[in-house]
Design a protein around this motif. Structure first.
Motif, mmCIF file in Angstrom:
data_model
loop_
_atom_site.group_PDB
_atom_site.id
_atom_site.type_symbol
_atom_site.label_atom_id
_atom_site.label_comp_id
_atom_site.label_asym_id
_atom_site.label_seq_id
_atom_site.Cartn_x
_atom_site.Cartn_y
_atom_site.Cartn_z
ATOM 1 N N HIS A 5 0.947 -1.108 0.180
ATOM 2 C CA HIS A 5 -0.073 -0.171 0.150
ATOM 3 C C HIS A 5 0.958 1.185 0.048
ATOM 4 O O HIS A 5 1.971 1.296 0.744
ATOM 5 C CB HIS A 5 -1.074 0.041 1.115
ATOM 6 C CG HIS A 5 -1.857 -1.126 1.330
ATOM 7 N ND1 HIS A 5 -2.983 -1.214 0.474
ATOM 8 C CD2 HIS A 5 -1.486 -2.177 2.182
ATOM 9 C CE1 HIS A 5 -3.501 -2.648 0.820
ATOM 10 N NE2 HIS A 5 -2.783 -3.262 1.799
ATOM 11 N N GLN A 6 0.482 2.171 -0.794
ATOM 12 C CA GLN A 6 1.323 3.519 -0.888
ATOM 13 C C GLN A 6 0.190 4.580 -0.750
ATOM 14 O O GLN A 6 -1.033 4.428 -1.605
ATOM 15 C CB GLN A 6 2.167 3.346 -2.128
ATOM 16 C CG GLN A 6 3.353 4.189 -2.402
ATOM 17 C CD GLN A 6 3.930 4.304 -3.647
ATOM 18 O OE1 GLN A 6 3.929 3.251 -4.391
ATOM 19 N NE2 GLN A 6 4.390 5.283 -4.069
ATOM 20 N N TRP A 7 0.645 5.675 -0.156
ATOM 21 C CA TRP A 7 -0.208 6.829 -0.019
ATOM 22 C C TRP A 7 0.535 7.973 0.252
ATOM 23 O O TRP A 7 1.419 8.033 0.950
ATOM 24 C CB TRP A 7 -1.323 6.345 0.873
ATOM 25 C CG TRP A 7 -1.086 6.450 2.394
ATOM 26 C CD1 TRP A 7 -1.064 7.376 3.166
ATOM 27 C CD2 TRP A 7 -0.639 5.424 3.188
ATOM 28 N NE1 TRP A 7 -0.638 7.052 4.557
ATOM 29 C CE2 TRP A 7 -0.440 5.623 4.431
ATOM 30 C CE3 TRP A 7 -0.529 3.856 2.683
ATOM 31 C CZ2 TRP A 7 0.018 4.658 5.263
ATOM 32 C CZ3 TRP A 7 -0.281 3.094 3.547
ATOM 33 C CH2 TRP A 7 0.108 3.535 5.213
ATOM 34 N N PRO A 8 -0.107 9.165 -0.105
ATOM 35 C CA PRO A 8 -1.184 9.351 -0.979
ATOM 36 C C PRO A 8 -1.051 9.080 -2.349
ATOM 37 O O PRO A 8 0.219 8.940 -2.752
ATOM 38 C CB PRO A 8 -1.485 10.713 -0.750
ATOM 39 C CG PRO A 8 -0.317 11.307 -0.500
ATOM 40 C CD PRO A 8 0.637 10.500 0.387
ATOM 41 N N ALA A 9 -2.161 8.993 -3.071
ATOM 42 C CA ALA A 9 -2.119 8.695 -4.428
ATOM 43 C C ALA A 9 -1.354 10.066 -5.159
ATOM 44 O O ALA A 9 -0.656 9.920 -6.105
ATOM 45 C CB ALA A 9 -3.363 8.394 -5.229
ATOM 46 N N LEU A 21 5.971 10.571 2.509
ATOM 47 C CA LEU A 21 5.041 9.470 1.680
ATOM 48 C C LEU A 21 5.440 8.150 2.387
ATOM 49 O O LEU A 21 6.442 7.937 2.794
ATOM 50 C CB LEU A 21 5.703 9.344 0.267
ATOM 51 C CG LEU A 21 5.875 10.628 -0.642
ATOM 52 C CD1 LEU A 21 6.133 10.424 -1.981
ATOM 53 C CD2 LEU A 21 4.452 11.168 -0.676
ATOM 54 N N CYS A 23 4.924 3.865 2.867
ATOM 55 C CA CYS A 23 4.588 2.591 2.091
ATOM 56 C C CYS A 23 4.665 1.451 3.106
ATOM 57 O O CYS A 23 5.298 1.587 3.839
ATOM 58 C CB CYS A 23 5.830 2.455 0.942
ATOM 59 S SG CYS A 23 5.698 1.005 0.266
ATOM 60 N N ASP A 105 0.934 1.347 -6.117
ATOM 61 C CA ASP A 105 0.442 2.322 -7.093
ATOM 62 C C ASP A 105 0.959 3.545 -7.448
ATOM 63 O O ASP A 105 0.593 4.192 -8.361
ATOM 64 C CB ASP A 105 -1.126 2.592 -6.578
ATOM 65 C CG ASP A 105 -1.884 1.374 -6.838
ATOM 66 O OD1 ASP A 105 -2.783 0.752 -5.987
ATOM 67 O OD2 ASP A 105 -1.904 0.211 -7.702
ATOM 68 N N THR A 107 2.917 7.563 -6.025
ATOM 69 C CA THR A 107 2.320 8.791 -5.731
ATOM 70 C C THR A 107 2.941 9.696 -6.580
ATOM 71 O O THR A 107 4.003 9.885 -6.909
ATOM 72 C CB THR A 107 2.883 9.208 -4.313
ATOM 73 O OG1 THR A 107 2.301 8.255 -3.324
ATOM 74 C CG2 THR A 107 2.427 10.687 -3.780
#
Lengths: 112, 110
Positions: A5-9, A21, A23, A105, A107
């Motif tokens: 999971h990685q955020w924010p997009a 950021l 992860c 996905d 950022t």
């Protein structure tokens, strides 16, 4: 199964502001973790990689830093963002012994 | 230092035509090579690796050490093959750090 999971997009930040950021990886232990940057029209450039908690290797000199406070958490940071920090940032993991890397996905970071 | 070159930014072919995405590398040792693919609105994912010597989605790639190449081939292109393709190199004993090419955008037209 393993997930990353990685955020924010997406993130829009002013020049000079800080950055964080995050992860996280699930379903595996002691993974190798990686941060890449993809600038427009260029390939992926490895920024940092980590083989364990607190172990960070930097591949290129830059305005960014990375930290790994937990086994499956990898953070990309900056104290003061530059315009040149704009780009697409990808986190990836692999099993400790190597092999294929699995990507998040990403950022998209825009600096104004 | 190792380098991966993908000479074509964009490759456009018609459906049913053969596809060859070029990848050349420079590395003095024994490399491990990969092809990654990114479909529209999806994350980057592994397509195939040279040590597996397998065919994925009809694609194959053979490592040619003499020509330092790892070209990706498919005999008959399909519309769903349209995507961005990246060649990547992992040098032996290199801590599993990948060097990527700049990518080739494949567009399959009807």
């Amino acid at each position: 199964s393993q997930t990353i999971h990685q955020w924010p997009a997406t993130l829009v930040q002013p020049v000079g502001s800080p950055l964080s950021l995050e992860c996280t990886v699930e379903g595996t232990s002691n993974p190798n973790l990686y941060w890449y940057r993809q600038a427009a029209g260029r390939g992926l450039q490895l920024l940092f990689y980590s083989v364990g908690i607190g172990q960070i290797s930097s591949e290129v000199p830059q305005n960014l830093s990375a930290s790994r406070p937990q086994d499956r958490q990898f953070i990309l940071s900056s104290k003061k963002l530059l315009l040149s920090d704009s780009g697409f940032y990808l986190c990836a993991w692999s099993v400790p012994r190597g092999g294929p890397q699995h990507f998040g996905d990403g950022t998209r970071l825009s600096i104004l | 230092a190792q380098r991966v070159t993908q000479p074509e930014k964009l490759l456009s072919v018609f459906k049913g035509a053969p596809v060859e995405l070029k990848c050349n590398y420079s590395y003095s040792g024994s490399p491990e090579l990969f092809w990654y693919v990114q479909y529209s609105r999806q994350r980057l994912q592994l397509l195939l690796r040279h040590i597996s010597r397998e065919s994925i989605k009809g694609f194959t790639a053979d490592l040619n050490k003499g020509e330092t190449s790892f070209h990706l081939k498919k005999p008959f292109a399909q519309e769903e093959d349209s995507a961005m393709y990246y060649c990547a190199l992992n040098k032996a004993g290199g801590g599993n750090k990948l060097t990527f090419g700049t990518g080739t955008q494949l567009k399959v037209e009807l």
